[in-house]
Write a protein that holds these residues in place. Structure first.
Motif, PDB file in Angstrom:
ATOM      1  N   VAL A  92       0.842  -1.192   0.000  1.00 56.13           N
ATOM      2  CA  VAL A  92       0.000   0.000   0.000  1.00 56.13           C
ATOM      3  C   VAL A  92       0.884   1.251   0.000  1.00 56.13           C
ATOM      4  O   VAL A  92       0.641   2.200  -0.752  1.00 56.13           O
ATOM      5  N   GLY A  93       1.937   1.255   0.805  1.00 55.69           N
ATOM      6  CA  GLY A  93       2.853   2.398   0.844  1.00 55.69           C
ATOM      7  C   GLY A  93       3.536   2.655  -0.484  1.00 55.69           C
ATOM      8  O   GLY A  93       3.715   3.808  -0.888  1.00 55.69           O
ATOM      9  N   LEU A  94       3.906   1.594  -1.185  1.00 58.37           N
ATOM     10  CA  LEU A  94       4.535   1.754  -2.498  1.00 58.37           C
ATOM     11  C   LEU A  94       3.536   2.276  -3.530  1.00 58.37           C
ATOM     12  O   LEU A  94       3.893   3.063  -4.407  1.00 58.37           O
ATOM     13  N   LEU A  95       2.291   1.840  -3.428  1.00 58.28           N
ATOM     14  CA  LEU A  95       1.262   2.253  -4.381  1.00 58.28           C
ATOM     15  C   LEU A  95       0.758   3.673  -4.123  1.00 58.28           C
ATOM     16  O   LEU A  95       0.191   4.298  -5.017  1.00 58.28           O
ATOM     17  N   LEU A  96       0.959   4.176  -2.906  1.00 59.76           N
ATOM     18  CA  LEU A  96       0.489   5.510  -2.528  1.00 59.76           C
ATOM     19  C   LEU A  96       1.648   6.374  -2.017  1.00 59.76           C
ATOM     20  O   LEU A  96       1.685   6.736  -0.840  1.00 59.76           O
ATOM     21  N   PRO A  97       2.600   6.716  -2.880  1.00 58.85           N
ATOM     22  CA  PRO A  97       3.726   7.519  -2.416  1.00 58.85           C
ATOM     23  C   PRO A  97       3.247   8.862  -1.867  1.00 58.85           C
ATOM     24  O   PRO A  97       2.314   9.457  -2.387  1.00 58.85           O
ATOM     25  N   GLY A  98       3.863   9.284  -0.791  1.00 58.89           N
ATOM     26  CA  GLY A  98       3.522  10.570  -0.184  1.00 58.89           C
ATOM     27  C   GLY A  98       2.457  10.475   0.889  1.00 58.89           C
ATOM     28  O   GLY A  98       2.287  11.401   1.680  1.00 58.89           O
ATOM     29  N   VAL A  99       1.725   9.366   0.957  1.00 59.54           N
ATOM     30  CA  VAL A  99       0.710   9.213   1.995  1.00 59.54           C
ATOM     31  C   VAL A  99       1.400   8.710   3.266  1.00 59.54           C
ATOM     32  O   VAL A  99       2.138   7.736   3.233  1.00 59.54           O
ATOM     33  N   ARG A 100       1.152   9.419   4.372  1.00 65.21           N
ATOM     34  CA  ARG A 100       1.735   9.016   5.660  1.00 65.21           C
ATOM     35  C   ARG A 100       0.649   8.439   6.541  1.00 65.21           C
ATOM     36  O   ARG A 100      -0.471   8.921   6.561  1.00 65.21           O
ATOM     37  N   ARG A 101       1.005   7.402   7.292  1.00 61.44           N
ATOM     38  CA  ARG A 101       0.061   6.721   8.173  1.00 61.44           C
ATOM     39  C   ARG A 101       0.561   6.765   9.604  1.00 61.44           C
ATOM     40  O   ARG A 101       1.741   6.543   9.875  1.00 61.44           O
ATOM     41  N   PHE A 102      -0.351   7.066  10.503  1.00 59.35           N
ATOM     42  CA  PHE A 102      -0.076   7.045  11.937  1.00 59.35           C
ATOM     43  C   PHE A 102      -1.148   6.173  12.573  1.00 59.35           C
ATOM     44  O   PHE A 102      -2.331   6.419  12.392  1.00 59.35           O
ATOM     45  N   VAL A 103      -0.739   5.143  13.318  1.00 58.07           N
ATOM     46  CA  VAL A 103      -1.675   4.243  13.977  1.00 58.07           C
ATOM     47  C   VAL A 103      -1.606   4.520  15.475  1.00 58.07           C
ATOM     48  O   VAL A 103      -0.527   4.515  16.067  1.00 58.07           O
ATOM     49  N   LEU A 104      -2.760   4.752  16.071  1.00 59.78           N
ATOM     50  CA  LEU A 104      -2.857   5.032  17.508  1.00 59.78           C
ATOM     51  C   LEU A 104      -3.656   3.924  18.176  1.00 59.78           C
ATOM     52  O   LEU A 104      -4.718   3.537  17.694  1.00 59.78           O
ATOM     53  N   HIS A 105      -3.146   3.419  19.310  1.00 57.60           N
ATOM     54  CA  HIS A 105      -3.840   2.389  20.075  1.00 57.60           C
ATOM     55  C   HIS A 105      -4.122   2.926  21.469  1.00 57.60           C
ATOM     56  O   HIS A 105      -3.320   3.667  22.028  1.00 57.60           O
ATOM     57  N   ASP A 106      -5.248   2.514  22.042  1.00 62.45           N
ATOM     58  CA  ASP A 106      -5.605   2.961  23.387  1.00 62.45           C
ATOM     59  C   ASP A 106      -5.326   1.906  24.441  1.00 62.45           C
ATOM     60  O   ASP A 106      -5.807   1.989  25.558  1.00 62.45           O
TER      61      ASP A 106
END
Length: 190
Positions: A92-106
């Motif tokens: 997914v990261g390779l297919l969507l260059p420039g998109v940043r993901r942040f995952v938050l857990h509680d």
């Protein structure tokens, strides 16, 4: 070493700093038959090392390394909790260059929030309590969550390839990711 072209070519160039694209000067500084090793980073997944073989025509091509074994559990049908060492998240990261993901857990392994951003100001917030459909909010010119779902679907359609089945080809003017055939691009890096 001073900047510019070296007096002699290297048989191996190793870069330790993760980068989103391969600097072609690294290929130029490596002799034909030599190797360029560099970690490719996407904003969606941590860096994965690729080893490129330099060819006499000045191009370089090679496969990514395997990802570490073990991923975070993800619910079927939802890519929002793709783990940090997950083949799908890497693709997914390779297919969507420039998109940043942040995952938050509680603290609850089944509840999480994902934030997506892109350089054009687009953003998405996806929250998913345990067993409930994700709640998606988006803004900006692009619908990032829709793009993530589409990229994840493409990974599935490709047969769920592992990172070590994907490769990169680098030429003086472009570079792309491929699956199976180095001449057929799957995604453009530059």
């Amino acid at each position: 070493m001073p900047f510019g072209k070296p007096r002699s070519l290297f048989d191996r160039t190793v870069i330790h700093r993760p980068v989103p694209v391969v600097d072609y000067s690294w290929v130029e500084r490596t002799q034909a038959g030599g190797r360029v090793e560099v970690p490719i980073w996407t904003g969606y997944h941590p860096a994965v090392r690729v080893t490129l073989a330099v060819k006499p025509d000045g191009t370089a091509s090679g496969l990514f390394a395997s990802l570490p074994f073990g991923t975070l559990p993800a619910e079927p049908g939802c890519p929002c909790a793709l783990g940090p060492s997950d083949d799908a998240a890497f693709t997914v990261g390779l297919l969507l260059p420039g998109v940043r993901r942040f995952v938050l857990h509680d603290g609850d392994p089944h509840t999480h929030a994902v934030w997506l951003t892109s350089p054009d100001g687009s953003w998405a917030s996806v929250t998913r309590p345990a067993g409930i459909a994700p709640k998606v909010r988006q803004g900006g010119p692009r619908r990032l969550w829709r793009e993530v779902m589409s990229a994840w679907g493409r990974w599935e359609d490709l047969g769920r390839p592992r990172a070590d089945q994907l490769g990169v080809t680098v030429t003086p003017t472009s570079q792309w990711v491929w699956l199976g055939d180095p001449a057929v691009g799957l995604a453009v890096l530059r």
